[in-house]
Design a protein around this motif. Structure first.
Motif, short mmCIF file in Angstrom:
data_model
loop_
_atom_site.label_atom_id
_atom_site.label_comp_id
_atom_site.label_asym_id
_atom_site.label_seq_id
_atom_site.Cartn_x
_atom_site.Cartn_y
_atom_site.Cartn_z
N GLY A 80 -0.72 -22.08 -9.35
CA GLY A 80 0.18 -20.97 -9.64
C GLY A 80 -0.56 -19.65 -9.70
N ALA A 81 -1.74 -19.66 -10.31
CA ALA A 81 -2.55 -18.44 -10.39
C ALA A 81 -2.95 -17.97 -8.99
CB ALA A 81 -3.79 -18.67 -11.25
N ASN A 82 -3.28 -18.91 -8.11
CA ASN A 82 -3.62 -18.56 -6.73
C ASN A 82 -2.42 -17.94 -6.02
OD1 ASN A 82 -6.29 -19.38 -6.82
ND2 ASN A 82 -5.84 -21.44 -6.13
N GLU A 83 -1.24 -18.51 -6.23
CA GLU A 83 -0.03 -17.97 -5.61
C GLU A 83 0.27 -16.55 -6.13
OE1 GLU A 83 2.07 -19.16 -3.17
OE2 GLU A 83 0.47 -20.63 -2.90
N ILE A 84 0.04 -16.35 -7.42
CA ILE A 84 0.26 -15.02 -8.01
C ILE A 84 -0.72 -14.02 -7.42
CG2 ILE A 84 0.11 -13.69 -10.16
CD1 ILE A 84 1.22 -16.29 -11.54
N ALA A 85 -1.99 -14.42 -7.31
CA ALA A 85 -3.00 -13.52 -6.73
C ALA A 85 -2.65 -13.19 -5.29
CB ALA A 85 -4.38 -14.16 -6.81
N LYS A 86 -2.18 -14.18 -4.55
CA LYS A 86 -1.77 -13.96 -3.15
C LYS A 86 -0.60 -12.97 -3.10
CE LYS A 86 0.10 -16.49 0.81
NZ LYS A 86 0.63 -17.78 1.26
N LYS A 87 0.36 -13.14 -3.98
CA LYS A 87 1.52 -12.24 -4.01
C LYS A 87 1.09 -10.83 -4.39
CE LYS A 87 5.83 -11.11 -3.86
NZ LYS A 87 6.48 -10.95 -2.57
N GLN A 88 0.19 -10.71 -5.35
CA GLN A 88 -0.29 -9.38 -5.74
C GLN A 88 -1.03 -8.70 -4.59
OE1 GLN A 88 -2.42 -10.51 -9.32
NE2 GLN A 88 -0.79 -9.69 -10.61
N ARG A 89 -1.78 -9.47 -3.83
CA ARG A 89 -2.48 -8.92 -2.67
C ARG A 89 -1.46 -8.43 -1.64
NH1 ARG A 89 -5.63 -12.93 -1.72
NH2 ARG A 89 -4.27 -13.97 -0.26
N GLU A 90 -0.40 -9.21 -1.42
CA GLU A 90 0.65 -8.81 -0.48
C GLU A 90 1.33 -7.51 -0.96
OE1 GLU A 90 3.36 -12.10 -0.22
OE2 GLU A 90 1.90 -13.40 0.78
N ILE A 91 1.57 -7.41 -2.25
CA ILE A 91 2.20 -6.22 -2.82
C ILE A 91 1.31 -5.01 -2.59
CG2 ILE A 91 2.83 -5.10 -5.01
CD1 ILE A 91 3.71 -7.94 -5.97
N PHE A 92 0.03 -5.17 -2.87
CA PHE A 92 -0.93 -4.07 -2.69
C PHE A 92 -0.97 -3.63 -1.23
CE2 PHE A 92 -5.28 -2.55 -1.85
CZ PHE A 92 -5.29 -1.44 -2.69
N GLU A 93 -1.04 -4.60 -0.31
CA GLU A 93 -1.11 -4.27 1.12
C GLU A 93 0.17 -3.56 1.58
OE1 GLU A 93 -1.97 -8.09 2.87
OE2 GLU A 93 -4.09 -7.97 2.36
N ALA A 94 1.31 -4.01 1.07
CA ALA A 94 2.58 -3.36 1.43
C ALA A 94 2.63 -1.94 0.88
CB ALA A 94 3.76 -4.18 0.91
N ALA A 95 2.11 -1.74 -0.34
CA ALA A 95 2.11 -0.40 -0.93
C ALA A 95 1.21 0.54 -0.12
CB ALA A 95 1.63 -0.46 -2.38
N ILE A 96 0.05 0.05 0.30
CA ILE A 96 -0.85 0.87 1.12
C ILE A 96 -0.17 1.22 2.44
CG2 ILE A 96 -3.03 0.85 2.41
CD1 ILE A 96 -3.40 1.23 -0.59
N LYS A 97 0.50 0.25 3.03
CA LYS A 97 1.20 0.48 4.30
C LYS A 97 2.29 1.54 4.12
CE LYS A 97 4.13 -1.98 7.57
NZ LYS A 97 4.87 -3.21 7.81
N ASP A 98 3.05 1.44 3.04
CA ASP A 98 4.13 2.41 2.79
C ASP A 98 3.59 3.82 2.56
OD1 ASP A 98 5.99 0.40 3.06
OD2 ASP A 98 6.32 0.13 0.90
N VAL A 99 2.54 3.92 1.77
CA VAL A 99 1.95 5.24 1.50
C VAL A 99 1.38 5.83 2.79
CG1 VAL A 99 0.09 6.44 0.28
CG2 VAL A 99 1.54 4.83 -0.95
N THR A 100 0.72 4.99 3.58
CA THR A 100 0.16 5.46 4.85
C THR A 100 1.26 5.96 5.77
OG1 THR A 100 -1.67 3.89 4.66
CG2 THR A 100 -1.23 4.77 6.84
N ALA A 101 2.35 5.21 5.84
CA ALA A 101 3.49 5.63 6.69
C ALA A 101 4.07 6.94 6.18
CB ALA A 101 4.55 4.54 6.71
N MET A 102 4.18 7.08 4.87
CA MET A 102 4.73 8.30 4.31
C MET A 102 3.84 9.50 4.64
SD MET A 102 5.74 9.14 0.38
CE MET A 102 4.46 10.27 -0.16
N VAL A 103 2.54 9.31 4.52
CA VAL A 103 1.61 10.40 4.81
C VAL A 103 1.68 10.77 6.29
CG1 VAL A 103 -0.86 10.97 4.95
CG2 VAL A 103 0.06 9.91 2.89
N GLN A 104 1.79 9.77 7.17
CA GLN A 104 1.85 10.04 8.60
C GLN A 104 3.15 10.75 8.98
OE1 GLN A 104 1.19 6.16 10.30
NE2 GLN A 104 -1.03 6.38 10.25
N GLU A 105 4.23 10.45 8.27
CA GLU A 105 5.52 11.07 8.57
C GLU A 105 5.68 12.44 7.93
OE1 GLU A 105 8.59 8.39 7.37
OE2 GLU A 105 7.91 6.80 8.71
#
Length: 141
Positions: A50-75
């Protein structure tokens, strides 16, 4: 003269004889404790999974946030009307809030799932242990 000192096992056996405690099967006791240890190991593995799944989900959240901020800056285009700027900021804020709610729910579900699984393993072993003890007592009656 004092008696020679006894080892702990002999002293325990002697006490049992004096108190007329029924004999017990050491192999059964060891088997019982081994089953307890196995259940605890499986429970810990469920929690670690479960801890591994949570860490994986948190990594996905972080990557999605970086992607969103990058897109916002580019736009981002300086200038424009105040209404356009406010609309884009509102859109980004709404998207960020929706993502936060979804991510919090997902992580909560992962924690609940792994905790429930780990607890069920221990709970099942406790029931099994109770049944073993009860069966052992019924045989002696």
């Amino acid at each position: 003269m004092a008696d020679a000192p006894q080892n702990f096992t002999d002293m325990f056996k002697s006490l049992g004889e004096q108190l007329k405690v029924p004999a017990f099967d050491m192999a059964k006791i060891m088997e019982h404790h081994q089953k307890n240890l196995d259940a605890m190991t499986r429970s810990w593995q469920a929690m670690a999974g479960g801890a591994n799944e949570i860490a994986k989900k948190q990594r996905e959240i972080f990557e999605a946030a970086i992607k969103d901020v990058t897109a916002m800056v580019q736009e981002y285009k300086p200038g424009g009307s105040a209404q356009d700027v406010m609309a884009k900021q509102s859109e980004f804020a709404k998207k960020a809030m929706d993502a936060a709610i979804t991510n919090t729910r997902d992580i909560t579900e992962l924690v609940q799932k792994s905790s429930t699984e780990a607890f069920k393993i221990v709970q099942d072993r406790m029931k099994e242990s109770y049944d073993e003890i009860r069966a052992g007592l019924e045989k002696k009656s």
